[in-house]
Design a protein around this motif. Structure first.
Motif, PDB file in Angstrom:
ATOM      1  N   PHE A  43       0.839  -1.198   0.000  1.00 40.95           N
ATOM      2  CA  PHE A  43       0.000   0.000   0.000  1.00 40.95           C
ATOM      3  C   PHE A  43       0.875   1.250   0.000  1.00 40.95           C
ATOM      4  O   PHE A  43       2.051   1.213   0.394  1.00 40.95           O
ATOM      5  CB  PHE A  43      -0.892   0.000   1.249  1.00 40.95           C
ATOM      6  N   SER A  44       0.292   2.374  -0.407  1.00 42.33           N
ATOM      7  CA  SER A  44       0.971   3.668  -0.291  1.00 42.33           C
ATOM      8  C   SER A  44       0.975   4.098   1.175  1.00 42.33           C
ATOM      9  O   SER A  44       0.388   3.438   2.033  1.00 42.33           O
ATOM     10  CB  SER A  44       0.235   4.713  -1.134  1.00 42.33           C
ATOM     11  N   ASP A  45       1.612   5.242   1.458  1.00 38.98           N
ATOM     12  CA  ASP A  45       1.660   5.736   2.843  1.00 38.98           C
ATOM     13  C   ASP A  45       0.377   6.453   3.251  1.00 38.98           C
ATOM     14  O   ASP A  45       0.257   6.871   4.410  1.00 38.98           O
ATOM     15  CB  ASP A  45       2.851   6.695   3.018  1.00 38.98           C
ATOM     16  N   ASP A  46      -0.563   6.641   2.341  1.00 38.47           N
ATOM     17  CA  ASP A  46      -1.801   7.353   2.702  1.00 38.47           C
ATOM     18  C   ASP A  46      -2.503   6.648   3.853  1.00 38.47           C
ATOM     19  O   ASP A  46      -2.731   5.431   3.788  1.00 38.47           O
ATOM     20  CB  ASP A  46      -2.761   7.386   1.498  1.00 38.47           C
ATOM     21  N   PRO A  47      -2.868   7.419   4.886  1.00 35.66           N
ATOM     22  CA  PRO A  47      -3.574   6.794   6.004  1.00 35.66           C
ATOM     23  C   PRO A  47      -5.017   6.465   5.628  1.00 35.66           C
ATOM     24  O   PRO A  47      -5.567   6.991   4.656  1.00 35.66           O
ATOM     25  CB  PRO A  47      -3.533   7.872   7.093  1.00 35.66           C
ATOM     26  N   VAL A  48      -5.628   5.575   6.389  1.00 38.96           N
ATOM     27  CA  VAL A  48      -7.066   5.270   6.261  1.00 38.96           C
ATOM     28  C   VAL A  48      -7.695   5.634   7.606  1.00 38.96           C
ATOM     29  O   VAL A  48      -7.269   5.136   8.654  1.00 38.96           O
ATOM     30  CB  VAL A  48      -7.295   3.782   5.950  1.00 38.96           C
ATOM     31  N   SER A  49      -8.691   6.520   7.571  1.00 40.87           N
ATOM     32  CA  SER A  49      -9.295   7.013   8.819  1.00 40.87           C
ATOM     33  C   SER A  49     -10.450   6.117   9.261  1.00 40.87           C
ATOM     34  O   SER A  49     -11.039   5.387   8.464  1.00 40.87           O
ATOM     35  CB  SER A  49      -9.804   8.440   8.610  1.00 40.87           C
ATOM     36  N   ASP A  50     -10.791   6.214  10.538  1.00 43.51           N
ATOM     37  CA  ASP A  50     -11.994   5.524  11.021  1.00 43.51           C
ATOM     38  C   ASP A  50     -13.224   6.029  10.272  1.00 43.51           C
ATOM     39  O   ASP A  50     -14.173   5.270  10.041  1.00 43.51           O
ATOM     40  CB  ASP A  50     -12.187   5.765  12.522  1.00 43.51           C
ATOM     41  N   GLU A  51     -13.206   7.317   9.911  1.00 40.63           N
ATOM     42  CA  GLU A  51     -14.350   7.888   9.190  1.00 40.63           C
ATOM     43  C   GLU A  51     -14.534   7.210   7.832  1.00 40.63           C
ATOM     44  O   GLU A  51     -15.668   7.025   7.383  1.00 40.63           O
ATOM     45  CB  GLU A  51     -14.159   9.402   8.989  1.00 40.63           C
ATOM     46  N   GLN A  52     -13.436   6.849   7.194  1.00 41.57           N
ATOM     47  CA  GLN A  52     -13.571   6.135   5.908  1.00 41.57           C
ATOM     48  C   GLN A  52     -14.206   4.758   6.115  1.00 41.57           C
ATOM     49  O   GLN A  52     -15.037   4.329   5.310  1.00 41.57           O
ATOM     50  CB  GLN A  52     -12.199   5.987   5.231  1.00 41.57           C
ATOM     51  N   ILE A  53     -13.811   4.080   7.179  1.00 46.59           N
ATOM     52  CA  ILE A  53     -14.411   2.771   7.450  1.00 46.59           C
ATOM     53  C   ILE A  53     -15.893   2.940   7.804  1.00 46.59           C
ATOM     54  O   ILE A  53     -16.747   2.138   7.405  1.00 46.59           O
ATOM     55  CB  ILE A  53     -13.650   2.035   8.580  1.00 46.59           C
ATOM     56  N   ALA A  54     -16.193   4.016   8.542  1.00 46.11           N
ATOM     57  CA  ALA A  54     -17.600   4.287   8.882  1.00 46.11           C
ATOM     58  C   ALA A  54     -18.430   4.522   7.623  1.00 46.11           C
ATOM     59  O   ALA A  54     -19.575   4.062   7.515  1.00 46.11           O
ATOM     60  CB  ALA A  54     -17.699   5.491   9.815  1.00 46.11           C
ATOM     61  N   GLU A  55     -17.840   5.226   6.664  1.00 46.93           N
ATOM     62  CA  GLU A  55     -18.564   5.504   5.433  1.00 46.93           C
ATOM     63  C   GLU A  55     -18.806   4.223   4.631  1.00 46.93           C
ATOM     64  O   GLU A  55     -19.868   4.049   4.015  1.00 46.93           O
ATOM     65  CB  GLU A  55     -17.776   6.512   4.604  1.00 46.93           C
ATOM     66  N   ILE A  56     -17.818   3.334   4.633  1.00 44.88           N
ATOM     67  CA  ILE A  56     -18.014   2.023   3.995  1.00 44.88           C
ATOM     68  C   ILE A  56     -19.164   1.293   4.686  1.00 44.88           C
ATOM     69  O   ILE A  56     -20.043   0.731   4.029  1.00 44.88           O
ATOM     70  CB  ILE A  56     -16.701   1.197   4.068  1.00 44.88           C
ATOM     71  N   TRP A  57     -19.164   1.326   6.012  1.00 42.71           N
ATOM     72  CA  TRP A  57     -20.249   0.662   6.746  1.00 42.71           C
ATOM     73  C   TRP A  57     -21.621   1.249   6.403  1.00 42.71           C
ATOM     74  O   TRP A  57     -22.593   0.513   6.197  1.00 42.71           O
ATOM     75  CB  TRP A  57     -20.027   0.724   8.266  1.00 42.71           C
ATOM     76  N   GLU A  58     -21.693   2.591   6.333  1.00 40.02           N
ATOM     77  CA  GLU A  58     -22.966   3.251   6.016  1.00 40.02           C
ATOM     78  C   GLU A  58     -23.542   2.739   4.690  1.00 40.02           C
ATOM     79  O   GLU A  58     -24.753   2.704   4.507  1.00 40.02           O
ATOM     80  CB  GLU A  58     -22.773   4.768   5.902  1.00 40.02           C
ATOM     81  N   LEU A  59     -22.651   2.365   3.771  1.00 41.76           N
ATOM     82  CA  LEU A  59     -23.112   1.831   2.487  1.00 41.76           C
ATOM     83  C   LEU A  59     -23.497   0.361   2.591  1.00 41.76           C
ATOM     84  O   LEU A  59     -24.592  -0.044   2.204  1.00 41.76           O
ATOM     85  CB  LEU A  59     -22.004   1.998   1.433  1.00 41.76           C
ATOM     86  N   ILE A  60     -22.603  -0.451   3.123  1.00 46.07           N
ATOM     87  CA  ILE A  60     -22.797  -1.904   3.028  1.00 46.07           C
ATOM     88  C   ILE A  60     -23.832  -2.428   4.015  1.00 46.07           C
ATOM     89  O   ILE A  60     -24.343  -3.529   3.856  1.00 46.07           O
ATOM     90  CB  ILE A  60     -21.471  -2.687   3.210  1.00 46.07           C
ATOM     91  N   ARG A  61     -24.166  -1.631   5.023  1.00 45.26           N
ATOM     92  CA  ARG A  61     -25.114  -2.131   6.023  1.00 45.26           C
ATOM     93  C   ARG A  61     -26.495  -2.393   5.427  1.00 45.26           C
ATOM     94  O   ARG A  61     -27.302  -3.093   6.038  1.00 45.26           O
ATOM     95  CB  ARG A  61     -25.221  -1.160   7.190  1.00 45.26           C
ATOM     96  N   TRP A  62     -26.758  -1.844   4.226  1.00 44.03           N
ATOM     97  CA  TRP A  62     -28.058  -2.065   3.586  1.00 44.03           C
ATOM     98  C   TRP A  62     -28.140  -3.406   2.873  1.00 44.03           C
ATOM     99  O   TRP A  62     -29.231  -3.836   2.474  1.00 44.03           O
ATOM    100  CB  TRP A  62     -28.371  -0.927   2.617  1.00 44.03           C
ATOM    101  N   ALA A  63     -27.036  -4.066   2.666  1.00 43.95           N
ATOM    102  CA  ALA A  63     -27.062  -5.360   1.953  1.00 43.95           C
ATOM    103  C   ALA A  63     -27.651  -6.436   2.866  1.00 43.95           C
ATOM    104  O   ALA A  63     -27.601  -6.330   4.088  1.00 43.95           O
ATOM    105  CB  ALA A  63     -25.647  -5.731   1.507  1.00 43.95           C
TER     106      ALA A  63
END
Lengths: 196, 196
Positions: free
Chosen positions: B22-42
């Motif tokens: 991976f690159s050095d770009d961090p991944v925030s908790d907010e990004q994971i939260a946003e993924i959850w907001e999408l996938i929770r509807w499946a």
């Protein structure tokens, strides 16, 4: 903030609903093949590729299937345009020469470890089941996944050699033109996530 | 023929690759939260919603995690911007009041049937794991899912009350700017489908 555009988010997740009733539009084998062409690129453990699709189309086959399903799932399955049993192949390694000629050693190891094969098949086969549900929506269709069936019964009926194992039964079609039932709630991020 | 546009098909399936570096770009908790907001509807079985996310961020937590992972998965996990253990909550029914107030009876039945709860949690939790992998890609990130770890070890380390069960460990980040390895083959529709 997501890279996926809003329309695709709606199609796959936010506006999609599990369907009970479908329109009369048929679903062709070619449509299921097109779904497969898309979802087959999604990951499985070491690219093991154990996911399989039993397409239940004929009236006779539907009757054989619903005989092993819970009462509440029978009528809607008989009425659906098409039903797919998503399954896992416990001898997935036999197909590896089609994927890669360089995996003969790994396949030989798995041949001697049926427990490892079954665990891997069920785990990755279940991932493929989820990819299939997303793929049905990607095709503009609606899915009605059902876990309420007798697995041993379905497997004995359709997979008597014991090689494939059923995971979910999925009705597929164009959703009926009716208001979907009120959306059930979902858990918030704070309910499901812990940070360590 | 698919309703999903080509760009989204590429983002989620065709151009996406399992990432090791991976690159050095961090991944925030907010990004994971946003993924959850999408996938929770499946969909999960009866909207049981057993999927959980353990976000492994601190260096100490990573060391605790990799101690239970296969040798080949350790260095890449320590180097990834973020690692998420996707898990299933075997006491998912306790959270049902947050989803729907009308499910008290079903929750009470499940309370007395731990085997049924565990089966349902692992099946639907594995569906959620697949949705999470698709969601990571929807966020423009790359996932590196790994099954090569000691489940009992990880569960004992992070879920000592026995309630959550780990399913897959997933490294998450921006894929390193390098040519992905040559794509492994996939099975054709004719290899995986039977029509009855």
């Amino acid at each position: 903030m997501l890279a996926l555009d809003d329309k695709a988010q709606d199609l796959l997740f936010r506006e999609a609903h599990t369907a009970v009733n479908f329109s009369d539009d048929p679903v062709s084998d070619e449509q299921i093949a097109e779904i497969w062409e898309l979802i087959r690129w999604a990951p499985t453990s070491g690219n093991a590729s154990p996911g399989r699709l039993l397409i239940v189309r004929s009236p006779q086959a539907r009757e054989r299937l619903v005989a092993h399903m819970g009462e509440s799932n029978r009528a809607k399955t008989l009425a659906a345009p098409l039903t797919v049993v998503v399954a896992a192949d416990t001898r997935f390694h036999e197909l590896w020469p089609k994927i890669s000629p360089s995996r003969a050693e790994g396949a030989a190891r798995l041949e001697d470890d049926p427990d490892a094969r079954e665990r891997l098949a069920m785990l990755s086969g279940t991932l493929v089941t989820a990819y299939f549900l997303i793929g049905v929506r990607a095709a503009g269709l609606a899915a009605g996944p059902m876990g309420g069936f007798n697995r041993a019964g379905v497997d004995g009926e359709f997979f008597p050699d014991g090689r494939w194992r059923s995971i979910l039964v999925v009705n597929v079609g164009v959703a009926a033109d009716e208001s979907p039932p009120e959306r059930q709630g979902r858990l918030e991020f704070a309910d499901v996530a812990r940070v360590v």
